[in-house]
Design a protein around this motif. Structure first.
Motif, PDB file in Angstrom:
ATOM      1  N   GLY B 511       9.344  18.319  -6.189  1.00 30.86           N
ATOM      2  CA  GLY B 511       8.303  18.657  -5.217  1.00 30.86           C
ATOM      3  C   GLY B 511       8.220  17.614  -4.131  1.00 30.86           C
ATOM      4  O   GLY B 511       8.630  16.467  -4.308  1.00 30.86           O
ATOM      5  N   ASP B 512       7.664  18.038  -3.007  1.00 30.73           N
ATOM      6  CA  ASP B 512       7.605  17.138  -1.863  1.00 30.73           C
ATOM      7  C   ASP B 512       6.393  16.213  -1.977  1.00 30.73           C
ATOM      8  O   ASP B 512       5.623  16.280  -2.937  1.00 30.73           O
ATOM      9  CB  ASP B 512       7.580  17.928  -0.550  1.00 30.73           C
ATOM     10  N   ALA B 539       1.303  10.775   5.450  1.00 29.31           N
ATOM     11  CA  ALA B 539       1.614   9.780   6.480  1.00 29.31           C
ATOM     12  C   ALA B 539       1.547   8.375   5.883  1.00 29.31           C
ATOM     13  O   ALA B 539       2.397   7.529   6.170  1.00 29.31           O
ATOM     14  CB  ALA B 539       0.625   9.913   7.643  1.00 29.31           C
ATOM     15  N   PHE B 540       0.583   8.157   5.041  1.00 28.57           N
ATOM     16  CA  PHE B 540       0.401   6.822   4.435  1.00 28.57           C
ATOM     17  C   PHE B 540       1.632   6.416   3.622  1.00 28.57           C
ATOM     18  O   PHE B 540       2.145   5.313   3.767  1.00 28.57           O
ATOM     19  CB  PHE B 540      -0.855   6.831   3.553  1.00 28.57           C
ATOM     20  N   VAL B 541       2.092   7.309   2.745  1.00 23.04           N
ATOM     21  CA  VAL B 541       3.208   6.905   1.872  1.00 23.04           C
ATOM     22  C   VAL B 541       4.528   6.798   2.635  1.00 23.04           C
ATOM     23  O   VAL B 541       5.464   6.159   2.161  1.00 23.04           O
ATOM     24  CB  VAL B 541       3.386   7.836   0.634  1.00 23.04           C
ATOM     25  N   ASN B 542       4.587   7.432   3.808  1.00 21.51           N
ATOM     26  CA  ASN B 542       5.828   7.373   4.558  1.00 21.51           C
ATOM     27  C   ASN B 542       5.812   6.328   5.672  1.00 21.51           C
ATOM     28  O   ASN B 542       6.800   6.182   6.397  1.00 21.51           O
ATOM     29  CB  ASN B 542       6.154   8.759   5.138  1.00 21.51           C
ATOM     30  N   LYS B 594       8.441   2.636  -0.990  1.00 16.42           N
ATOM     31  CA  LYS B 594       7.593   3.825  -1.065  1.00 16.42           C
ATOM     32  C   LYS B 594       6.883   3.918  -2.413  1.00 16.42           C
ATOM     33  O   LYS B 594       5.781   4.438  -2.521  1.00 16.42           O
ATOM     34  CB  LYS B 594       8.451   5.072  -0.831  1.00 16.42           C
ATOM     35  N   ARG B 595       7.536   3.375  -3.432  1.00 20.29           N
ATOM     36  CA  ARG B 595       6.922   3.346  -4.750  1.00 20.29           C
ATOM     37  C   ARG B 595       5.596   2.586  -4.683  1.00 20.29           C
ATOM     38  O   ARG B 595       4.583   2.996  -5.251  1.00 20.29           O
ATOM     39  CB  ARG B 595       7.887   2.638  -5.705  1.00 20.29           C
ATOM     40  N   GLN B 596       5.628   1.472  -3.955  1.00 22.25           N
ATOM     41  CA  GLN B 596       4.396   0.700  -3.825  1.00 22.25           C
ATOM     42  C   GLN B 596       3.346   1.436  -2.977  1.00 22.25           C
ATOM     43  O   GLN B 596       2.154   1.243  -3.156  1.00 22.25           O
ATOM     44  CB  GLN B 596       4.682  -0.687  -3.242  1.00 22.25           C
ATOM     45  N   ALA B 597       3.817   2.267  -2.072  1.00 18.24           N
ATOM     46  CA  ALA B 597       2.864   3.063  -1.280  1.00 18.24           C
ATOM     47  C   ALA B 597       2.101   4.023  -2.189  1.00 18.24           C
ATOM     48  O   ALA B 597       0.885   4.188  -2.073  1.00 18.24           O
ATOM     49  CB  ALA B 597       3.602   3.834  -0.182  1.00 18.24           C
TER      50      ALA B 597
END
Lengths: 417, 615
Positions: B511-512, B539-542, B594-597
């Motif tokens: 899933g996205d 937007a935050f995680v990217n 991104k994992r940390q996001a």
């Protein structure tokens, strides 16, 4: 914010008639103008003797009385009053300390603690702010790095309807740094900023959905917490850089170290520190325990007064030493004394207060105040006056009810400088 | 909406009829009145419906001139009942199924499911354990586990409240189930012991150091009457006299705590005591006395109930008092539990504080309280029925939206659901459920139950709850609590991507990003995110970022040397999660930023007021 400052005049004008008007006029009518005097004290340290210390065995000795107990009385620098022989250090600085002979009516710990901390008897419809809450609200610096109200060895009563943002920052024990001040593993300041930014968006949204003062208050506490984490002043909590000579002044006890920490925090910008010395509920073995407790009290209280004076901080720092009530003249079958709100003593020193005065007098047995009793609202009015807050200053609670900082008390002029 | 609501109410009524099993009679009926009060209500009085309560509340709103706010949506309702009845948040799949369910009676069904669940019995056990034993107890005297087991058994079978309280108040027996082999040296009294069986309920009496505290707490908790002030003096504003307090305390002065084994220095665990009633009143009875303490004033007083009922002719005063307390004629007993339950569910009692019922503190919406009390008595003191009724009212199902209309008061008349911060127990359980930190610990072979208890204690300690206080406002979110939430391991390790935890499982799903945001919202906040929220978080995680690697904070033990003497924080039970992670010692090699996001997102949800409040 749902509560806001209302001046006496605006409250009276706005309310006009009706219930609020009636309340307001009752509240503020004792037409004596209790105008705020110029503040002498900028900060306040409360030494809280939890459990209710025996006045007879501490600040109001009755030597030679059948119920006077085994402790002797000693002369003090105040000349106007004597103290128990187990408070020799306090006797040495008594010229800087004034005593108020108190009387109140709450003999249950919880209710009496509430009364003496808030100045109001417990009332189910409103949670009154404690002295620390009021001081944080009235004198606190909203962008301060250190919490404005700190309790050492608490729990301490909170800020009631003023909201959690004016509640106490509690540390269990002086000396150790407060828990959880350090960032978690793999989190740096920048990462925390990112988290807090995202959080702010969520909080704004939830505030709009609920409009609840508790939610708003909690957000203020997050801001305070982050300021504290990032402040270099957190090193004030670590007493290890204090010179040996100063540490010694306060005596070797947790309470003494708490008093030392209080001085450091006041220097760092905290407005009210309460230091708790627990164990005064001496229904049993009152004299043995009283001796040990007095030793801790003596070191802490006298060390604090000396140290503040040495640093020229005593004039701007009000020190109040008290518990929730006194204890019976009658000594019970277990060498102890029981709860006794009819007679007790509050000791005041420093900012705004004249030293060496004993205001009021108890009878020969210490069973009754026979001259100039001070009530809890009067004590509060005295403390607020010394801090430059008018005792009849009014606020409105979240439900629109007017409340004054003291419950109709008048300051005891005899002990005010 | 209204139609659905009424249907739900009807269904609740049907369920309620099922709940009200005939009450078993007390094992040894102490008096006719107690037996009568425990009998099923026959012929059945007209059953109270939620619709009737709603009407009474609407009348109240009209009288007060307040306007009710909009109703709570399904997700909010489900989270609320899970927190209130189950003590934690609902699992994500339960949320999705509930939201998809078209059954107009799904709210009542969810309540029914919870009421018969193990979680509910556990939650009631937590609540009453805390109320009756307090958070801090004398562990060498009180066997908390035995007490909890006793409570849990009764809540699990929905024991009628009058019978539960009666049995608790008259309990005799041993406090702990200790095998012979572990017993210490017997006391002289042990020889004369009656050989009574283990009865976890006796730990209630043992918790108290004197009969005055036992008397005060019993009256406050079960009757809502605060007579403890009259211990020292006549009550100033209410009618209570010191002699009345002494007469009430006298009812416990036949109840002795007899030690069966000597106190052994340095020995851990609970000492065995036998609690039993003796023929003559004694000055050393009514609790586990401290050495040398005696209470002749209570032993000498004439035993009487609070309304003056003379109990001096009773052979067993404690049984006579318990029978009076739980009798259907008792003016406080039903009101006290109805008011407490309403207060727990609505955030504010009819009478508030919930344990301070007296003429000087009159109830809000008194008609509603009285109607509920009557129904409670008429239907066999059935707690489940009471809870089902309250949760089916319009008032309970209102949202926590800002109050509208001219009245500024937020709580008056229950025209709005009052948000309240989660207490320490619910907060820990909700955080465990949201993060799956129990799964991480299990992977490391840890004893999850023990760690969970330790973490609960850690939180309770920081929440610094005054156990005498009945006011949940004490859980208020001061700086130490917030620092724990910001920097503590439950939120930080809980929010990290570790095997066994929620985030690791979620990121492994296909899933996205939007689907992952949705899954995280369902798991943590128990609702679907709005479109703008999905957009914001995607937007935050990217957003561009770099991997951050720092050492773990120093263990709490490091600070120990600085504070003299005992005290200081105990080691953090969750520190093991950092040790297990190989990267803890040396700077970890950079991972996917991104994992940390995602970790930051989960941390943020866990720190949000929406998560930290029951709303």
């Amino acid at each position: 914010m749902t509560h806001h400052l209302v001046s006496r005049r605006s409250l009276l004008v706005a309310s006009g008639s009706g219930l609020a008007g009636a309340l307001a006029s009752r509240l503020f009518s004792p037409s004596v103008a209790l105008a705020a005097s110029p503040p002498r004290a900028k900060a306040c340290i409360v030494l809280w003797l939890n459990g209710g210390p025996s006045h007879i065995d501490t600040f109001d000795p009755k030597p030679g009385q059948p119920t006077g107990g085994p402790f002797k009385a000693i002369k003090t620098r105040a000349r106007t009053y004597e103290l128990s022989e187990h408070l020799p250090g306090v006797a040495e600085v008594a010229d800087k300390i004034s005593l108020l002979r108190m009387t109140s009516k709450e003999g249950n710990h919880q209710r009496a603690r509430y009364l003496v901390h808030t100045g109001y008897a417990p009332n189910p419809t409103v949670v009154h702010p404690s002295l620390g809450g009021w001081v944080s609200h009235e004198l606190g610096d909203k962008s301060a790095e250190l919490p404005q109200f700190v309790s050492v060895g608490g729990p301490a009563p909170g800020a009631g309807f003023l909201g959690v943002q004016h509640g106490p920052f509690t540390i269990q024990k002086a000396g150790a740094p407060p828990a959880n001040l350090t960032l978690a593993r793999n989190v740096d300041d920048k990462r925390l900023d990112g988290r807090l930014g995202a959080l702010a968006a969520m909080e704004g949204d939830f505030e709009r959905r609920t409009g609840d003062p508790q939610v708003i208050g909690r957000r203020r506490v997050y801001e305070q917490s982050v300021r504290l984490m990032r402040s270099p002043r957190t090193k004030l909590f670590d007493l290890s850089d204090e010179p040996e000579r100063t540490v010694k002044l306060y005596g070797d006890s947790d309470f003494g170290r708490g008093c030392l920490l209080a001085r450091r925090l006041v220097e760092g910008g905290t407005r009210l520190v309460e230091v708790v010395l627990d164990g005064w509920d001496t229904h049993k073995d009152g004299f043995e325990r009283g001796k040990r407790l007095s030793a801790a009290l003596d070191g802490g209280f006298s060390g604090l007064v000396r140290d503040l004076a040495d640093r020229k901080l005593l004039d701007s720092t009000l020190v109040v030493c008290m518990g929730e009530f006194g204890r019976t003249p009658k000594i019970n079958g277990d060498e102890g004394r029981d709860h006794y709100p009819q007679v007790w003593t509050a000791a005041l020193a420093g900012g705004g207060v004249r030293g060496g005065v004993a205001h009021g007098k108890s009878d020969a047995a210490g069973a009754k105040i026979v001259e100039s009793p001070t009530s809890v609202p009067d004590l509060c009015a005295t403390v607020f006056t010394a801090l430059g807050v008018a005792p009849d200053k009014g606020l409105s609670t979240p439900s629109g009810r007017p409340i004054a900082v003291t419950d109709g008390g008048s300051p005891v002029r005899a002990v005010l400088a | 909406m209204k139609a659905i609501h009424l249907h739900a109410a009807l269904l609740a009524g049907a369920l309620l009829a099922g709940c009200a099993k005939p009450s078993p009679t007390p094992a040894s009926p102490p008096s006719a009145s107690a037996a009568a009060s425990a009998a099923p209500a026959a012929p059945a009085a007209p059953a109270l419906t939620a619709a009737e309560l709603d009407q009474a509340l609407r009348d109240e709103w009209q009288r007060l001139g307040v306007t009710k706010v909009a109703p709570a949506d399904d997700a909010t309702f489900l989270r609320r009942v899970w927190l209130d009845l189950g003590g934690t948040i609902p699992p994500a799949d339960v949320v999705t199924a509930f939201l998809a369910d078209r059954d107009p009676q799904k709210r009542a069904k969810a309540v029914e499911g919870l009421l018969t669940s193990k979680q509910h019995a556990d939650h009631l056990t937590d609540t009453w354990d805390r109320l009756l034993l307090g958070r801090q107890i004398r562990r060498n005297v009180v066997d908390r586990d035995a007490f909890r087991a006793w409570l849990r058994e009764r809540f699990a079978r929905n024991e009628p409240w009058n019978k539960l309280v009666y049995d608790l108040l008259v309990a005799e027996g041993r406090n702990t189930d200790k095998p012979e082999s572990e017993m210490g040296e017997p006391t002289p009294a042990a020889e004369k012991a009656s050989g009574l069986a283990v009865n976890g309920a006796v730990n209630y009496v043992l918790r108290f150091e004197n009969p005055a505290d036992l008397t005060g707490t019993t009256s406050r908790v079960f009757l809502g009457v605060q007579i403890q002030c009259a211990q020292c003096h006549d009550h100033k504003t209410e009618k209570w006299k010191q002699t009345q307090f002494e007469s009430l305390a006298a009812c416990f002065m036949q109840t002795k705590a007899v030690p069966l084994e000597k106190q052994a220095a340095g020995k851990k665990g609970t000492r065995t005591f036998e609690v039993r009633d003796v023929a003559e009143a004694s000055a050393r009875a009514g609790g586990k006395m401290q050495k040398g303490m005696k209470y002749p004033e209570y032993a000498k007083a004439a035993p009487a109930a609070l309304d003056g009922t003379d109990l001096s002719r009773a052979e067993d005063r404690r049984k006579a008092l318990a029978a009076w307390m739980t009798s259907k004629d008792n003016p406080w007993f039903a009101d006290a539990i109805v008011n407490r339950t309403w207060g727990a569910l609505l955030g504010h009692g009819f009478v508030d504080p919930v344990d301070d019922i007296r003429p000087g503190n009159p109830p809000v919406a008194e008609a509603v309280m009285k109607r509920l009390s009557r129904d409670f008595v008429e239907h066999g003191y059935d707690l489940r029925r009471l809870i089902a009724l309250i949760t089916s009212t319009e008032a309970y199902q209102l949202s926590s939206a800002p109050p509208s209309g001219p009245t500024p008061s937020e709580t008056r008349g229950f025209a709005r659901f009052r948000p309240r911060p989660l207490g320490p127990e619910a907060l820990v359980d909700a955080m465990v459920a949201a993060t799956g930190i129990d799964g991480m610990l299990e992977r490391g072979g840890a004893d999850v139950q023990t760690i969970k208890t330790q973490v609960r204690n850690q939180f309770s300690f920081l929440f610094d709850v005054d156990e005498e206080s009945s006011n949940d406002d004490e859980f208020d979110g001061t700086i130490p609590q917030v620092l724990l939430q910001i920097n503590g391991r439950l939120s930080n390790q809980g929010a990290s991507v570790q095997q066994g935890g929620a985030l690791a499982a979620l990121l492994a799903l296909p899933g996205d990003d939007a689907a992952k945001v949705r899954a995280l919202y369902l798991r943590v906040l128990s609702r679907e995110p709005r479109a703008d929220e999905v957009e914001r978080w995607v937007a935050f995680v990217n957003a561009p970022r770099t991997w951050v690697s720092t050492a773990p904070p120093p263990a709490a033990a490091d600070a120990k040397g600085k504070a003299k003497g005992k005290g200081g924080a105990p080691p953090d039970p969750l520190a093991r999660l950092e040790k297990r992670d190989k990267g803890a010692k040396k700077p970890a090699k950079a991972g996917d930023p991104k994992r940390q996001a995602w970790e930051d997102m989960l941390w943020t949800l866990l720190n949000s007021s929406e998560f930290l409040f029951n709303h």
